[in-house]
Design a protein around this motif. Structure first.
Motif, PDB file in Angstrom:
ATOM      1  N   ASP A  15      -0.796 -38.724  23.289  1.00 33.27           N
ATOM      2  CA  ASP A  15      -1.183 -38.069  22.215  1.00 33.27           C
ATOM      3  C   ASP A  15      -0.667 -36.762  21.774  1.00 33.27           C
ATOM      4  OD1 ASP A  15      -3.032 -40.004  21.769  1.00 33.27           O
ATOM      5  OD2 ASP A  15      -4.579 -39.025  22.695  1.00 33.27           O
ATOM      6  N   ASN A  16      -0.201 -36.373  20.586  1.00 31.72           N
ATOM      7  CA  ASN A  16       0.571 -35.173  20.211  1.00 31.72           C
ATOM      8  C   ASN A  16       1.939 -34.963  20.821  1.00 31.72           C
ATOM      9  OD1 ASN A  16       0.528 -32.970  18.571  1.00 31.72           O
ATOM     10  ND2 ASN A  16      -0.410 -31.539  20.032  1.00 31.72           N
ATOM     11  N   GLU A  54      -3.624 -25.896  12.771  1.00 30.02           N
ATOM     12  CA  GLU A  54      -3.524 -24.625  13.180  1.00 30.02           C
ATOM     13  C   GLU A  54      -3.238 -23.535  11.962  1.00 30.02           C
ATOM     14  OE1 GLU A  54      -0.827 -24.176  16.512  1.00 30.02           O
ATOM     15  OE2 GLU A  54      -1.628 -25.750  17.371  1.00 30.02           O
ATOM     16  N   LEU A  55      -2.255 -24.151  11.161  1.00 28.38           N
ATOM     17  CA  LEU A  55      -2.040 -23.249   9.887  1.00 28.38           C
ATOM     18  C   LEU A  55      -3.418 -22.770   8.817  1.00 28.38           C
ATOM     19  CD1 LEU A  55       1.453 -24.948   8.743  1.00 28.38           C
ATOM     20  CD2 LEU A  55       0.787 -22.350   9.451  1.00 28.38           C
ATOM     21  N   ALA A  56      -4.223 -23.980   8.864  1.00 27.72           N
ATOM     22  CA  ALA A  56      -5.369 -24.000   8.311  1.00 27.72           C
ATOM     23  C   ALA A  56      -6.192 -22.874   8.818  1.00 27.72           C
ATOM     24  CB  ALA A  56      -6.027 -25.332   8.002  1.00 27.72           C
ATOM     25  N   ALA A  57      -6.548 -23.033  10.111  1.00 21.95           N
ATOM     26  CA  ALA A  57      -7.178 -21.958  10.691  1.00 21.95           C
ATOM     27  C   ALA A  57      -6.536 -20.461  10.629  1.00 21.95           C
ATOM     28  CB  ALA A  57      -7.353 -22.308  12.403  1.00 21.95           C
ATOM     29  N   LEU A  58      -5.425 -20.585  10.641  1.00 17.44           N
ATOM     30  CA  LEU A  58      -4.628 -18.964  10.508  1.00 17.44           C
ATOM     31  C   LEU A  58      -4.986 -18.798   9.236  1.00 17.44           C
ATOM     32  CD1 LEU A  58      -3.133 -16.867  11.860  1.00 17.44           C
ATOM     33  CD2 LEU A  58      -1.095 -18.223  10.939  1.00 17.44           C
ATOM     34  N   THR A  59      -4.756 -19.410   8.296  1.00 23.21           N
ATOM     35  CA  THR A  59      -5.084 -19.093   6.760  1.00 23.21           C
ATOM     36  C   THR A  59      -6.247 -18.764   6.548  1.00 23.21           C
ATOM     37  OG1 THR A  59      -3.333 -20.674   6.248  1.00 23.21           O
ATOM     38  CG2 THR A  59      -4.628 -20.033   4.218  1.00 23.21           C
ATOM     39  N   GLU A  60      -7.498 -19.326   7.178  1.00 20.91           N
ATOM     40  CA  GLU A  60      -8.825 -19.169   6.955  1.00 20.91           C
ATOM     41  C   GLU A  60      -9.110 -17.799   7.429  1.00 20.91           C
ATOM     42  OE1 GLU A  60     -11.065 -21.972   8.709  1.00 20.91           O
ATOM     43  OE2 GLU A  60     -10.972 -23.628   7.066  1.00 20.91           O
ATOM     44  N   LYS A  61      -8.372 -17.474   8.527  1.00 13.20           N
ATOM     45  CA  LYS A  61      -8.516 -15.896   9.231  1.00 13.20           C
ATOM     46  C   LYS A  61      -8.017 -14.830   8.193  1.00 13.20           C
ATOM     47  CE  LYS A  61      -8.713 -17.398  14.016  1.00 13.20           C
ATOM     48  NZ  LYS A  61      -7.940 -17.397  15.263  1.00 13.20           N
ATOM     49  N   LEU A  62      -6.936 -15.296   7.483  1.00 15.79           N
ATOM     50  CA  LEU A  62      -6.323 -14.318   6.819  1.00 15.79           C
ATOM     51  C   LEU A  62      -6.777 -14.132   5.378  1.00 15.79           C
ATOM     52  CD1 LEU A  62      -2.248 -15.131   7.901  1.00 15.79           C
ATOM     53  CD2 LEU A  62      -3.683 -13.332   8.532  1.00 15.79           C
ATOM     54  N   ILE A  63      -7.190 -15.034   4.818  1.00 16.29           N
ATOM     55  CA  ILE A  63      -7.487 -15.010   3.529  1.00 16.29           C
ATOM     56  C   ILE A  63      -8.883 -15.958   3.336  1.00 16.29           C
ATOM     57  CG2 ILE A  63      -7.126 -15.877   1.008  1.00 16.29           C
ATOM     58  CD1 ILE A  63      -4.257 -15.946   1.839  1.00 16.29           C
ATOM     59  N   THR A  64     -10.118 -15.123   2.907  1.00 13.96           N
ATOM     60  CA  THR A  64     -11.175 -15.790   2.779  1.00 13.96           C
ATOM     61  C   THR A  64     -11.439 -16.205   1.204  1.00 13.96           C
ATOM     62  OG1 THR A  64     -12.375 -13.939   2.081  1.00 13.96           O
ATOM     63  CG2 THR A  64     -12.351 -14.348   4.390  1.00 13.96           C
ATOM     64  N   MET A  65     -12.334 -17.302   0.996  1.00 12.43           N
ATOM     65  CA  MET A  65     -12.597 -17.652  -0.178  1.00 12.43           C
ATOM     66  C   MET A  65     -13.114 -16.653  -1.403  1.00 12.43           C
ATOM     67  SD  MET A  65     -12.566 -20.346  -2.320  1.00 12.43           S
ATOM     68  CE  MET A  65     -12.290 -21.719  -1.306  1.00 12.43           C
ATOM     69  N   PRO A  80       7.219 -34.155  13.120  1.00 16.05           N
ATOM     70  CA  PRO A  80       6.471 -35.189  12.431  1.00 16.05           C
ATOM     71  C   PRO A  80       5.394 -35.623  13.325  1.00 16.05           C
ATOM     72  CG  PRO A  80       8.652 -35.572  11.917  1.00 16.05           C
ATOM     73  CD  PRO A  80       8.864 -34.294  12.833  1.00 16.05           C
ATOM     74  N   ALA A  81       5.645 -35.576  14.976  1.00 17.12           N
ATOM     75  CA  ALA A  81       4.860 -36.008  15.843  1.00 17.12           C
ATOM     76  C   ALA A  81       3.669 -35.108  15.796  1.00 17.12           C
ATOM     77  CB  ALA A  81       5.493 -36.192  17.029  1.00 17.12           C
ATOM     78  N   LYS A  82       3.804 -33.693  15.810  1.00 19.91           N
ATOM     79  CA  LYS A  82       2.897 -32.535  15.747  1.00 19.91           C
ATOM     80  C   LYS A  82       2.332 -32.296  14.409  1.00 19.91           C
ATOM     81  CE  LYS A  82       4.214 -31.182  20.119  1.00 19.91           C
ATOM     82  NZ  LYS A  82       4.254 -30.393  21.331  1.00 19.91           N
ATOM     83  N   ALA A  83       2.484 -32.772  13.525  1.00 21.74           N
ATOM     84  CA  ALA A  83       2.307 -32.339  12.135  1.00 21.74           C
ATOM     85  C   ALA A  83       0.709 -32.101  11.792  1.00 21.74           C
ATOM     86  CB  ALA A  83       2.823 -33.652  11.122  1.00 21.74           C
ATOM     87  N   ARG A  84       0.002 -32.910  12.473  1.00 21.87           N
ATOM     88  CA  ARG A  84      -1.522 -32.908  12.309  1.00 21.87           C
ATOM     89  C   ARG A  84      -2.009 -31.553  12.960  1.00 21.87           C
ATOM     90  NH1 ARG A  84      -3.813 -38.859  12.924  1.00 21.87           N
ATOM     91  NH2 ARG A  84      -3.151 -39.583  10.596  1.00 21.87           N
ATOM     92  N   SER A  85      -1.584 -31.347  14.322  1.00 20.49           N
ATOM     93  CA  SER A  85      -1.938 -30.141  14.970  1.00 20.49           C
ATOM     94  C   SER A  85      -1.228 -28.792  14.320  1.00 20.49           C
ATOM     95  CB  SER A  85      -1.494 -30.180  16.239  1.00 20.49           C
ATOM     96  OG  SER A  85      -0.081 -30.342  16.690  1.00 20.49           O
ATOM     97  N   ILE A  86      -0.110 -29.000  13.879  1.00 18.72           N
ATOM     98  CA  ILE A  86       0.456 -27.790  12.999  1.00 18.72           C
ATOM     99  C   ILE A  86      -0.322 -27.542  11.893  1.00 18.72           C
ATOM    100  CG2 ILE A  86       2.448 -26.947  11.750  1.00 18.72           C
ATOM    101  CD1 ILE A  86       4.175 -28.724  13.851  1.00 18.72           C
ATOM    102  N   ALA A  87      -0.772 -28.611  11.086  1.00 19.56           N
ATOM    103  CA  ALA A  87      -1.438 -28.345  10.008  1.00 19.56           C
ATOM    104  C   ALA A  87      -2.833 -27.731  10.148  1.00 19.56           C
ATOM    105  CB  ALA A  87      -1.829 -29.517   9.115  1.00 19.56           C
TER     106      ALA A  87
END
Length: 149
Positions: free
Chosen positions: A59-60, A82-93, A73-80
């Protein structure tokens, strides 16, 4: 040996010897560096899908027992993730909503909504007409004629 006229040819021979021995080594090192960087970039991004026999695959991980997939490409899901989690920390709704100009957003959404609604109504009417084999369309034409007269 003393310094004299004979020392100058030795200096020229030393520079020629340096070029003969060290220039090929520098060129070979540059070529090897270029080649390894090229291979590294190819293996990082290609192939997009796993190529090889999928007998054993971790896996991964970009590699299996007998095959390979690009690292990104193999780690695209985990990279996405992690980026989403980082974005949530930086910018809130709340931050995003505070930045939106309501009057401009209303205009943009109003136009898009009407286009979407018109397209949807056309699709529904077309489907209704097809399902009723033209009967509804004939009745609609008659109704429209009556309204216009």
């Amino acid at each position: 040996l003393g310094a004299g006229a004979d020392d100058e040819p030795l200096a020229a021979d030393g520079a020629a010897a340096w070029l003969v021995w060290f220039a090929p080594a520098v060129l070979l090192g540059a070529f090897a560096g270029y080649l390894t960087n090229w291979v590294e970039l190819r293996m990082t991004f290609r192939p997009y899908r796993y190529r090889g026999l999928s007998l054993v695959r971790w896996d991964n991980s970009p590699f299996g027992l007998l095959g390979w997939q690009g690292i990104v490409p193999a780690k695209a899901r985990s990279i996405a993730r992690e980026l989403a989690a980082l974005t949530e920390k930086l910018i809130t709704m709340r931050d995003l909503l505070e930045k939106i100009d309501e009057s401009k957003a209303g205009e943009v959404f109003h136009d898009r909504f009407h286009r979407l609604l018109d397209d949807k109504i056309d699709d529904i009417l077309d489907q209704y007409v097809k399902d009723n084999r033209g009967t509804a369309w004939t009745l609609a034409k008659a109704f429209i004629r009556e309204q216009l007269v």
